[in-house]
Design a protein around this motif. Structure first.
Motif, PDB file in Angstrom:
ATOM      1  N   LYS A  85     -82.510  -1.201 117.690  1.00  0.00           N
ATOM      2  CA  LYS A  85     -82.385   0.258 117.792  1.00  0.00           C
ATOM      3  C   LYS A  85     -82.088   0.716 119.215  1.00  0.00           C
ATOM      4  N   TYR A  86     -82.918   0.291 120.173  1.00  0.00           N
ATOM      5  CA  TYR A  86     -82.771   0.813 121.531  1.00  0.00           C
ATOM      6  C   TYR A  86     -81.717   0.054 122.341  1.00  0.00           C
ATOM      7  N   VAL A  87     -81.853  -1.273 122.404  1.00  0.00           N
ATOM      8  CA  VAL A  87     -80.963  -2.050 123.282  1.00  0.00           C
ATOM      9  C   VAL A  87     -79.525  -2.045 122.774  1.00  0.00           C
ATOM     10  N   LEU A  88     -79.341  -2.204 121.467  1.00  0.00           N
ATOM     11  CA  LEU A  88     -77.982  -2.319 120.942  1.00  0.00           C
ATOM     12  C   LEU A  88     -77.369  -0.990 120.509  1.00  0.00           C
ATOM     13  N   VAL A 406     -89.228   9.290 116.473  1.00  0.00           N
ATOM     14  CA  VAL A 406     -88.638  10.012 115.340  1.00  0.00           C
ATOM     15  C   VAL A 406     -87.661  11.070 115.846  1.00  0.00           C
ATOM     16  N   ILE A 407     -88.063  11.801 116.888  1.00  0.00           N
ATOM     17  CA  ILE A 407     -87.204  12.849 117.447  1.00  0.00           C
ATOM     18  C   ILE A 407     -85.956  12.238 118.086  1.00  0.00           C
ATOM     19  N   THR A 408     -86.117  11.123 118.768  1.00  0.00           N
ATOM     20  CA  THR A 408     -84.969  10.443 119.368  1.00  0.00           C
ATOM     21  C   THR A 408     -83.962  10.049 118.295  1.00  0.00           C
ATOM     22  N   CYS A 409     -84.468   9.561 117.155  1.00  0.00           N
ATOM     23  CA  CYS A 409     -83.581   9.200 116.045  1.00  0.00           C
ATOM     24  C   CYS A 409     -82.812  10.420 115.545  1.00  0.00           C
ATOM     25  N   ALA A 410     -83.511  11.547 115.387  1.00  0.00           N
ATOM     26  CA  ALA A 410     -82.872  12.759 114.882  1.00  0.00           C
ATOM     27  C   ALA A 410     -81.791  13.250 115.842  1.00  0.00           C
TER      28      ALA A 410
END
Length: 650
Positions: A85-88, A406-410
């Motif tokens: 999720k974060y690195v790629l 969750v907010i970062t995903c949104a």
């Protein structure tokens, strides 16, 4: 910002890496720096994460398969949430090289024409949750390291928990007291110390995997799926504790602007992830060995401080000291992140102006904000004194982090859909699995609200009330001040027809809307009955990009021979320097070095008849009165400032 690619030549030993844009000579020191700053929080999770996860799993007894299941959950959390999720993925969603929840907010607001208020609310909530994380991380990590002293031979009874609390508070008080001096000198040690830490915990893990090689089965994901499916509600409580494994993942994107993507990715894939995986596997194998011994002796299994107890006795004291150093570095990174986030929030209009001090002449990103420093310290002290042990505090940790994720995903969905131009099905397909995973972890942590999870939620709620009040109050005040305002072009034409007394010199009128006549200009004409030879109505505007090139900083639009509109543009990572930027305008501003600056300084009174509820009026007035002086914030010499204003009922 991401360093520019260096030119390659035969005489230069460092060849350019085309895939990253870095030379190998630059990549190594940047990677070392990233290891010291970016991974401090997630890198100290082995001190408590496995212990807390196993503590939840062992509440009704424990078998070997459950240890493997817990370990599988931890490993796959690192793989899916951090690596994939974060690195790629999310490191691609950068705002001109900058990352973090507010950088994503600024980027998302560029891509939406409607529902901008919803995007702003998401970003504000993410920022508010971060402050809860900023208070808990230093308290939990430092206390976990200090508790390692009790694992020394013969020290379990000699060092009571009260002494641990006292030592923890001394370390934390010293850490926060030193913030005003900056960290430029000591930060050079962060990278080497953290590299030593990761190598040491990797070696410890390797040393103990041989205790029970069966722990390697944790890499098979169905062990994680089996554990959650088999244990129902208990499995969710374990998930809440497992999430401690990935706390600090947000730092991977938040610090992109300081190091760039390639050094962070390289540090994670080559050193940090392997070291964490090995250490967790070693703790799991050690726990399986202890469980087997307890079963052979017919004794009940006792959850232990696995990290410190698997260290050979002769090396335990040096490792405790190294752990303390690593947790101090992790705490420093979170505190610095709070300063950086606050600066962005101020520039984006989410918080009132606060005093910001530069602590380094060579690095603009190294800042100190006294109000934030002491606010976070107060929260840290309250947490240490309130929870008293790292195990009790761990229950409060996950909610703030999972909420931010969750907010970062949104926000990332908005960026992928609107800014990148992906179709709705494609954007949903890439984000939905990660959002579902984050919501699962968030739901698991919500179950621990009564155990302490209410603390970060309370901190976030208080910050949200402040942000909401400030944003709403500023909007209402702008309506009041602009009501009946005279367009500047009309005022300029009227003054050209009937000119007042003219005096030599340059006047700069700072205002939020340069197309309207500033109240300070009207008051000056009314009370002093004079007009300067040169008048510049100036607006300081924050753009949704982190940095603005010097050539794009200043824009001057002449109105007539007497007036001109000026726009000074800054990125949300920058601090305004109005006078110097006007002087650097290359003659566009006449006599800029001797200009007088007129600032509107209004007062407000609470009213139940207009505007917001009275309690919000009172809060807004308090925030306004305690905001940093605009003279200091805009970096204007105080002996060249004239303040004029009025009083409004809000």
């Amino acid at each position: 910002m991401q360093p520019a690619a260096s030119a390659s030549s035969e005489s230069d030993e460092a060849s350019t890496l085309p895939a990253t844009g870095y030379s190998s000579k630059k990549l190594l020191p940047l990677t070392i720096g990233a290891i010291g700053v970016v991974f401090g929080d997630i890198g100290t999770s082995p001190l408590y994460a496995f212990r807390e996860a196993l503590n939840q799993a062992a509440s009704d007894g424990l078998v070997v398969e459950e240890i493997i299941g817990v370990m599988s959950l931890m490993l796959w959390a690192l793989i899916l949430i951090v690596t994939v999720k974060y690195v790629l993925l999310l490191m691609r969603a950068d705002n001109d090289g900058e990352g973090g929840v507010l950088a994503l907010l600024a980027l998302a607001r560029r891509g939406v024409r409607s529902r901008g208020g919803l995007v702003l609310a998401l970003g504000a909530t993410g920022a508010a949750l971060f402050y809860g994380d900023a208070a808990i991380t230093p308290a939990l990590s430092v206390m976990s390291a200090v508790e390692g002293l009790k694992s020394l031979p013969g020290m379990s009874e000699a060092i009571p928990q009260q002494r641990v609390i006292e030592i923890t508070l001394v370390i934390l008080l010293a850490l926060f007291a030193l913030q005003s001096r900056g960290t430029e000198l000591v930060s050079k040690l962060f990278g080497p110390v953290c590299i030593a830490w990761f190598l040491a915990i990797a070696a410890l893990g390797l040393l103990h995997i041989a205790d029970a090689p069966g722990i390697l089965a944790a890499f098979l994901p169905w062990h994680a799926v089996w554990f959650v499916g088999e244990h129902g509600i208990l499995g969710l409580f374990v998930l809440g504790a497992v999430f401690l494994t990935v706390t600090g993942a947000e730092a991977l994107t938040a610090d992109m602007g300081h190091f760039g993507k390639a050094p962070i990715r390289l540090g994670w894939l080559v050193l940090v992830f392997p070291a964490l995986a090995l250490n967790y596997l070693g703790q799991g194998a050690f726990a399986m060995k202890v469980l087997a011994e307890a079963n052979d002796l017919g004794k009940p299994f006792a959850n232990l401080d696995w990290f410190f107890l698997m260290i050979p006795a002769g090396l335990r004291l040096p490792m405790v000291l190294l752990a303390c150093a690593a947790t101090i570095i992790a705490s420093q990174a979170v505190i610095t992140g709070a300063f950086s986030l606050s600066q962005q929030a101020i520039q984006l209009g989410l918080l009132p102006r606060l005093q910001i001090k530069q602590t380094s002449a060579g690095h603009a990103g190294q800042i100190y904000i006294p109000a934030i420093n002491w606010m976070v310290l107060a929260g840290v002290i309250a947490l240490v004194l309130g929870f008293r042990t790292s195990s009790a505090m761990a229950a409060a940790y996950g909610i703030a982090v999972t909420g931010t994720m969750v907010i970062t995903c949104a926000l990332a969905f908005v960026v992928i859909r609107r800014n990148w131009g992906w179709s709705l099905p494609a954007a949903a397909a890439i984000i939905a699995p990660f959002l579902a995973l984050d919501l699962l972890f968030f739901g698991a942590n919500i179950l621990r609200v009564v155990e302490g999870g209410w603390v970060p939620l309370t901190i976030a709620a208080a910050l949200l009330v402040i942000i909401r009040t400030w944003v709403r109050g500023r909007g209402f005040v702008a309506e009041l001040e602009n009501d009946g305002a005279v367009p500047l072009a009309e005022m300029a034409a009227a003054l050209a027809r009937r000119p007042p007394t003219r005096i030599a010199g340059t006047a700069v009128f700072l205002t939020a809307r340069s197309e309207l006549t500033p109240h300070a200009l009207l008051h000056n004409l009314k009370h002093n009955r004079v007009l300067h030879a040169h008048n510049y109505v100036t607006t300081v505007r924050t753009l949704s990009v982190p940095h603005v090139a010097p050539d794009d900083r200043l824009k001057v639009t002449p109105i007539d021979d007497n007036f001109a509109q000026v726009e000074l543009r800054y990125g949300f990572m920058e601090s305004p320097d109005v006078r110097e930027d006007l002087i650097r305008g290359g003659g566009a501003i006449a006599d800029a070095d001797r200009a007088s600056f007129f600032i509107g300084r209004n007062n407000y009174a609470a009213s139940s008849d207009v505007g917001m509820p009275v309690w919000q009026d009172i809060l807004f007035i308090a925030l306004h009165r305690n905001a940093a002086d605009p003279t200091d914030y805009f970096n204007i010499p105080s002996n060249r400032v004239i303040e004029l204003g009025a009083q409004y009922a809000i």
